[in-house]
Design a protein around this motif. Structure first.
Motif: not given
Length: 499
Positions: A160, A283, A293-294
């Motif tokens: 991420s 990103h 994404l995390w």
């Protein structure tokens, strides 16, 4: 092979300027063998270039063999295809009409080239969610008006590109493990795999391949939190490239102008907030918010253990004949201990405690590196400000001055130059904190620098205040002695008595 202009230049240096082979090599940056070849050579005939021809090159069979050879390089030697096996597979599965000798010649030519290319090329790694990398970065902050070097331990998740950071005073084992524990709490879980380099806080020695001898403290920490370790090869920073870039990114975006640090907990809270804000950007490659994404990364983390592992090390020491022990390279006097007495030291990341062998605490203090600072070169800065007084409040160093000194320099813009010059003179005898304390009232902000100097000198020359006396019984505090009684005893004649 060198281009003709370079060859001509080498020949010129040799023939016209009469330089030696070594001198030409240093001047041109070429290898001395190359220089000798062209400096003293006679033939400069252009080399003919030929293109490889044949079914291995023109019909694509060579690409198939290259693929097989690269795959086989990753296997043990006994598991690799032989040249005969490669020929058979080409003939049976790919309608190859060539001879066994053709295949052998191609393999003999290509295998050394592929091995050389493997050394230079790094494969693009795919990082699954939940895996992390960790590394230290050197950062500079300002504490109490002086520079302080801190070590930011940074944990990054390549999937991420989320990052977490925690400031520490050193890179020793206690700091490394304390920082990792805090970073796991910030992330809300434990990474499945943690990639580290061969830092001395965790690794004792490096063996072949993935074999490492780790410190007992690191192994204990690893077992408690339940992650697996992926060690990097020596001198292979690219193997943890994500965290390497995260260290540089953090330094360039948060520490380009040194932030003001009041304490390590305050700096840690600030860093945590800044790293959380940073996750609200896209990103660099996936065009999705890092924070989104995390969330996927976080689902794959292992749960934190129910209890934290206390981080400290224990070692024994002995008091020398001067009543001292050595901690982090610094001599410290232990007044409650006897000479040659053995002591037990409990070393935490920020402080140490001395125990007798019976468990009694005889000394407790911050570790010496907690208060290590570097002076800000105020004299050079003030010289620049004196030349450009209008730039004072825009300078990166202005915020490092005590608040009253800031106000004193800028309250009257037309006097800034003179006040900068005066402060520079005062710093020859006094500190910025002294000057700050001398400006305790608003009225003193109107004083000239030389008047502040008189105030500071008078304050230093003043007698100390009378101490409060607490030992005399209260009944005797206001008692007055009648001296006439003593006169009667000592000189009776004065009172009409007989001598």
């Amino acid at each position: 092979m060198l281009a003709m202009p370079e060859v001509n230049y080498i020949k010129h240096l040799r023939e016209e300027e009469d330089l030696s082979i070594n001198e030409i090599a240093r001047k041109t940056g070429c290898n001395w063998r190359t220089v000798k070849k062209y400096a003293d050579g006679e033939s400069f005939q252009e080399t003919l270039k030929f293109t490889k021809r044949g079914m291995m090159y023109e019909e694509g069979f060579g690409e198939i063999v290259d693929c097989w050879l690269e795959e086989d390089m990753k296997l043990k030697r006994k598991d690799r295809r032989t040249s005969k096996k490669i020929h058979e597979e080409l003939r049976n599965n790919h309608d190859f009409k060539g001879s066994y000798r053709t295949v052998c010649e191609y393999i003999q030519h290509r295998k050394p080239q592929l091995k050389a290319a493997k050394v230079e090329r790094h494969e693009r790694l795919e990082h699954p969610p939940g895996e992390a990398q960790v590394d230290f970065g050197n950062m500079t902050v300002v504490k109490d008006g002086a520079y302080k070097d801190v070590k930011a331990l940074i944990l990054s998740f390549p999937h991420s590109n989320a990052g977490f950071s925690y400031p520490l005073p050193s890179e020793n084992t206690e700091c490394f493990l304390e920082g990792l524990k805090e970073l796991f709490h910030q992330a809300g879980g434990v990474p499945t795999y943690l990639r580290i380099d061969n830092l001395s806080a965790a690794v004792i020695s490096i063996g072949k391949g993935d074999k490492r001898t780790y410190t007992d403290a690191f192994l204990r920490f690893k077992c408690h939190y339940g992650f697996e370790v992926q060690p990097c090869n020596p001198s292979s920073g690219h193997e943890k490239g994500n965290v390497e870039k995260k260290v540089g990114y953090t330094r360039n975006n948060l520490f380009t102008t040194a932030p003001i640090m009041k304490s390590f907990p305050q700096l840690a809270d600030w860093l945590k907030e800044e790293m959380e804000k940073d996750r609200q950007r896209l990103h660099y490659e996936k065009n999705v918010l890092i924070d989104e994404l995390w969330k996927e990364d976080k689902k794959h983390l292992k749960a934190l253990p129910l209890t934290d592992l206390p981080i400290y090390s224990v070692k024994s020491t002995k008091v020398n004949k001067y009543g001292e022990i050595e901690v982090d390279g610094k001599k410290i006097v232990i007044h409650k201990a006897k000479m040659k007495q053995g002591l037990v030291l409990k070393m935490e990341w920020d402080r140490f405690t001395c125990f007798t062998n019976g468990g009694e605490i005889v000394y407790q203090e911050d570790r010496p590196y907690m208060n290590t600072t570097r002076a800000i070169p105020w004299n050079d800065i003030l010289i620049d400000w004196e030349k450009k007084p209008r730039s004072v409040k825009y300078s990166r160093f202005f915020k490092y001055l005590p608040e009253r000194v800031q106000a004193y320099l800028t309250i009257h813009p037309e006097e800034t130059r003179a006040r900068v010059k005066g402060i520079k003179k005062l710093l020859e005898k006094h500190t910025l904190d002294d000057i700050h304390s001398s400006l305790e009232t608003e009225e003193r902000l109107e004083r000239a620098p030389h008047e502040l100097g008189y105030i500071l000198e008078a304050k230093e020359a003043a007698y100390p205040e009378k101490l409060t006396e607490v030992h005399t019984p209260e009944i005797l505090l206001n008692y007055e002695t009648d001296l006439h009684t003593y006169d009667k005893k000592l000189c009776p004649s004065l009172e009409g008595g007989v001598s």
